[in-house]
Design a protein around this motif. Structure first.
Motif, PDB file in Angstrom:
ATOM      1  N   GLY A 134       1.527  10.359  -4.941  1.00  0.00           N
ATOM      2  CA  GLY A 134       2.184  11.583  -4.508  1.00  0.00           C
ATOM      3  C   GLY A 134       2.350  11.723  -3.008  1.00  0.00           C
ATOM      4  N   VAL A 135       2.197  10.633  -2.263  1.00  0.00           N
ATOM      5  CA  VAL A 135       2.384  10.658  -0.810  1.00  0.00           C
ATOM      6  C   VAL A 135       3.438   9.615  -0.457  1.00  0.00           C
ATOM      7  N   THR A 136       4.533  10.069   0.153  1.00  0.00           N
ATOM      8  CA  THR A 136       5.642   9.169   0.450  1.00  0.00           C
ATOM      9  C   THR A 136       5.956   9.173   1.940  1.00  0.00           C
ATOM     10  N   LEU A 137       6.076   7.990   2.488  1.00  0.00           N
ATOM     11  CA  LEU A 137       6.576   7.815   3.852  1.00  0.00           C
ATOM     12  C   LEU A 137       8.012   7.333   3.702  1.00  0.00           C
ATOM     13  N   THR A 138       8.955   8.198   3.985  1.00  0.00           N
ATOM     14  CA  THR A 138      10.337   7.944   3.606  1.00  0.00           C
ATOM     15  C   THR A 138      11.236   7.735   4.821  1.00  0.00           C
ATOM     16  N   THR A 139      12.532   7.601   4.577  1.00  0.00           N
ATOM     17  CA  THR A 139      13.530   7.498   5.638  1.00  0.00           C
ATOM     18  C   THR A 139      14.402   8.745   5.625  1.00  0.00           C
ATOM     19  N   LEU A 178       0.819  -1.209   0.000  1.00  0.00           N
ATOM     20  CA  LEU A 178       0.000   0.000   0.000  1.00  0.00           C
ATOM     21  C   LEU A 178       0.855   1.261   0.000  1.00  0.00           C
ATOM     22  N   LEU A 179       2.023   1.214   0.649  1.00  0.00           N
ATOM     23  CA  LEU A 179       2.919   2.370   0.603  1.00  0.00           C
ATOM     24  C   LEU A 179       3.424   2.616  -0.813  1.00  0.00           C
ATOM     25  N   ARG A 180       3.676   1.538  -1.555  1.00  0.00           N
ATOM     26  CA  ARG A 180       4.107   1.701  -2.952  1.00  0.00           C
ATOM     27  C   ARG A 180       2.997   2.358  -3.773  1.00  0.00           C
ATOM     28  N   LEU A 181       1.763   1.921  -3.558  1.00  0.00           N
ATOM     29  CA  LEU A 181       0.640   2.513  -4.284  1.00  0.00           C
ATOM     30  C   LEU A 181       0.428   3.968  -3.873  1.00  0.00           C
ATOM     31  N   LEU A 182       0.611   4.256  -2.592  1.00  0.00           N
ATOM     32  CA  LEU A 182       0.434   5.622  -2.098  1.00  0.00           C
ATOM     33  C   LEU A 182       1.490   6.554  -2.683  1.00  0.00           C
ATOM     34  N   SER A 183       2.696   6.027  -2.839  1.00  0.00           N
ATOM     35  CA  SER A 183       3.770   6.834  -3.419  1.00  0.00           C
ATOM     36  C   SER A 183       3.437   7.251  -4.848  1.00  0.00           C
ATOM     37  N   LYS A 184       2.767   6.365  -5.579  1.00  0.00           N
ATOM     38  CA  LYS A 184       2.362   6.703  -6.950  1.00  0.00           C
ATOM     39  C   LYS A 184       1.326   7.821  -6.968  1.00  0.00           C
ATOM     40  N   TYR A 198       6.587  12.395   4.253  1.00  0.00           N
ATOM     41  CA  TYR A 198       6.460  12.236   5.696  1.00  0.00           C
ATOM     42  C   TYR A 198       7.583  11.337   6.205  1.00  0.00           C
ATOM     43  N   LEU A 199       7.922  11.559   7.475  1.00  0.00           N
ATOM     44  CA  LEU A 199       8.958  10.785   8.152  1.00  0.00           C
ATOM     45  C   LEU A 199       8.386  10.308   9.478  1.00  0.00           C
TER      46      LEU A 199
END
Length: 693
Positions: free
Chosen positions: A108-113, A100-106, A203-204
């Motif tokens: 335009g929302v990224t939970l990153t490091t 779901l994070l991969r789909l969310l990144s597409k 987001y972090l």
């Protein structure tokens, strides 16, 4: 048949329910942000399961209890199976999370490091850490002079393994351990300023930002490893009601003890340092099967707030649905005048809970209303109902409120409301010794001409405007004299010393509800034996009482056709030849939490229909004050039957319980029917005609 084959274990059935919730997160047909919301629900469900059910089994094992339950499991045998299935579910939960994070990144929302940030972003985040986070953190060393600190239940912590800088070159280097709590007062996700000309939201995680700067907390030491961990403790309160002078004070003591309950489960981040893991296992003294190594961020419950705070992403959510105001009350300022003419049924969340608030507000302001009595189990933070009670008491009305301060995980909120109500002049009762008051009922007594008339609201769900937008529940407004007389008697029993009443309408637990259910089932058994139509349709959250299950088996063997709509736990095993071949069980997990308890007994068109606060569980039937109320109006009975029929014909979100104990989606080749979406068409289910005709 052996008990293992005859019944499904309650806790294993609960895991099957949470699996169905997880399937909604995995379903590509569910909007993306709603899938993340379902993942959050899976987490909160698991937390409660571990802190209550698993913790209870662990307590039995420590006490040496080894008897089998009616489903054939010993505590030791059951807990091993539960933990094995839970581990499999958690792996699937995190696999889904990563997808779901991969789909969310597409989108335009990224939970990153932290490592993936630009240098400018890193500088900004470091400044944020020093200004906002660092002052809140408290490093807690663990050594001979500083014992292992109290680790609060369900809070996130970091284990830190350190080495002294001057000893780093030595062959044998001593390691030091410390822990740092990730402050829950701060948002779990931190907004990262975007790159120039970027429209993406970045987001972090809070714990990742703390990890990156953990060295600032330990000058003179080098950080060897930092990993997250989390402890779930036994949270089931057991207040001593028999020998306590002030139950409210006793509950407050128990709430403080909850954070010190025995550990039930330890979750650690994958790759945790061996020294930190050894320290945690030694201090918490948990069995190996109570330890879980997680590949991903601990506690996915943060996803609920994270998803709710994302702006401009309505296309990734369910379409907004605004509850409508019931048309029966839509064109009047005098609700009680409507109820003098007819009963009214409302069905939330499709119809607005504001109608209940308005009923109470009108009663509180009416100078001819002499008394208001109400039960409260779970109440929202800013409740209009409670403000109406306060206003009524301050205007001189007799206001009695039965507040259940033992409502699990809502004890503190209910205590606060109880004190406010008492301060306003309400007569507050904290329920009966040894019983929880779970009935949902309001009684309004009004002087009219030379007599008194009683107005009653009976519901299947809590008086909570927040959950009323998320749960499906039915509510009945009536001025029927028999129901009003029973309501008065019920409150007299709850607040005084009245002996059990001979009910004319209600069936009340813990004394009368189960016998009433047995009588209704026996009547249908008699109809089947005489060759007449015999049918039972029941909708509830859970079914686990052995006596009720055995009675339903008896009815099935007699030829009674039984349809059960059980959202969660079901210990009955349907479709077994010679035992339950006439019983069908379905579960519906969808946008709203199916919460209404409805019972229909009798042949087509001749059903007796009831609404109730009670599930068919031992605790509801034997250890709670519960209420089942008949619906007398033929048109309202038909409305409830329409709701049941829509549920039974659902072939989109319904899953059928198989004899094996597993659930399979209902696929019957018919036109797709999604009952929750159909119910949004209020004229459909409020029609007198059958919705399936």
């Amino acid at each position: 048949m052996s008990s293992v084959k005859k019944y499904i274990n309650r806790d294993l059935s609960w895991l099957e329910f949470n699996k169905r919730v997880l399937e909604e997160a995995e379903d590509a047909g569910t909007p993306l942000l709603e899938r993340l919301q379902f993942l959050s629900i899976v987490q909160s469900n698991l937390d409660e399961f571990m802190s209550v059910r698993v913790a209870g089994l662990q307590a039995q094992i420590r006490a040496g209890y080894s008897k089998t339950d009616f489903t054939g499991y010993t505590p030791n045998g059951l807990i091993k199976r539960l933990m094995k299935r839970t581990a499999r579910m958690v792996r699937e939960q995190y696999r889904t999370y990563r997808e779901l994070l991969r789909l969310l990144s597409k989108e335009g929302v990224t939970l990153t490091t932290f490592a993936d940030l630009s240098e400018e972003q890193k500088t900004t985040m470091t400044d944020y850490f020093k200004r906002i986070i660092y002052p809140v953190l408290t490093p807690m060393a663990v050594d001979q002079s500083r014992p292992f600190p109290l680790v609060h239940s369900k809070e996130l912590y970091l284990s830190v393994v350190l080495k002294k800088e001057e000893e780093i070159s030595h062959d044998e280097v001593q390691t030091f351990c410390a822990i740092v709590q990730v402050p829950s007062i701060l948002a779990r996700t931190v907004v990262v300023p975007g790159r120039k000309n970027s429209r993406k939201f970045v987001y972090l995680l809070l714990e990742d930002l703390i990890k990156e700067h953990i060295g600032l907390l330990f000058s003179g030491y080098r950080t060897e490893a930092v990993h997250a961990f989390r402890v779930t403790r036994n949270s089931d309160l057991t207040p001593n009601e028999e020998n306590v002078e002030d139950l409210l004070q006793e509950i407050e003591k128990e709430l403080r003890r909850r954070q010190r309950g025995l550990p039930a489960r330890l979750e650690v981040e994958k790759g945790i340092h061996p020294d930190a893991l050894e320290l945690l296992q030694d201090e918490l003294d948990l069995e190996d099967d109570a330890f879980a190594e997680i590949e991903g961020p601990l506690d996915l419950g943060f996803l609920s707030k994270f998803v709710g705070g994302l702006p401009n992403y309505d296309h990734l959510r369910y379409p907004k649905y605004e509850p409508v105001y019931p048309k029966e009350f839509d064109e009047t300022e005098d609700m009680l005048s409507v109820l003098r003419e007819r009963d009214v049924l409302v069905y939330h969340p499709y119809e607005s809970f504001e109608v209940v608030n308005d009923f109470m507000t009108e009663a509180a302001a009416d100078p001819n209303v002499l008394a208001i009595k109400m039960t409260l189990y779970r109440v929202s933070v800013n409740s209009a109902l409670l403000q109406a009670l306060v206003n009524a008491a301050e205007s001189g009305k007799q206001v009695t409120v039965v507040v259940e301060i033992k409502a699990r995980f809502d004890e503190a909120r209910n205590i606060a409301w109880a004190r406010r109500l008492e301060k306003a002049g309400c007569h507050v009762v904290y329920g009966l010794v040894g019983l929880k008051t779970h009935a949902k009922i309001t009684l309004v007594v009004r002087k009219e001409a030379d007599t008194l008339r009683r107005y009653v609201h009976v519901g299947t769900g809590n008086y909570n405007e927040n959950t009323a937008r998320l749960y499906t529940d039915a509510g009945l407004f009536t001025s029927d004299p028999a129901i009003g007389a029973d309501a008065t008697a019920l409150f007299n029993e709850m607040t005084g010393y009245s002996t059990p009443h001979l009910w004319s309408s209600f069936a009340v637990a813990p004394i009368g509800l189960k016998p009433k259910l047995f009588d209704l089932v026996d009547r249908e058994i008699g109809h089947a034996a005489a060759g007449r139509p015999a049918r039972i349709v029941a909708k509830m959250n859970s079914l686990s009482n052995q006596e009720i299950i055995d009675k339903l088996y008896e009815a099935s063997q007699a030829g009674v056709k039984i349809d059960l709509i059980v959202r969660g736990v079901c210990c009955l095993r349907p479709g077994v030849l010679g035992l339950s071949e006439n019983i069908r069980v379905i579960s519906i997990v969808d946008r709203y939490l199916e919460h209404a308890r409805i019972l229909a007994v009798g042949g087509e068109g001749e059903e007796e229909v009831y609404i109730s606060s009670a599930d068919w569980m031992t605790r509801n039937l034997s250890r709670r004050v519960e209420l089942m109320c008949p619906v007398y109006d033929a048109g309202l009975r038909q409305m409830l039957m329409n709701i049941l029929r829509m549920n039974l014909h659902d072939n989109v979100k319904a899953r059928e319980l198989r004899p094996t104990g597993s659930y399979e989606r209902v696929i019957n080749g018919e036109t797709p029917l999604r009952s929750q979406f159909e119910a949004a068409d209020i004229p459909l289910w409020k029609s007198i005609a059958s919705v399936m005709e």
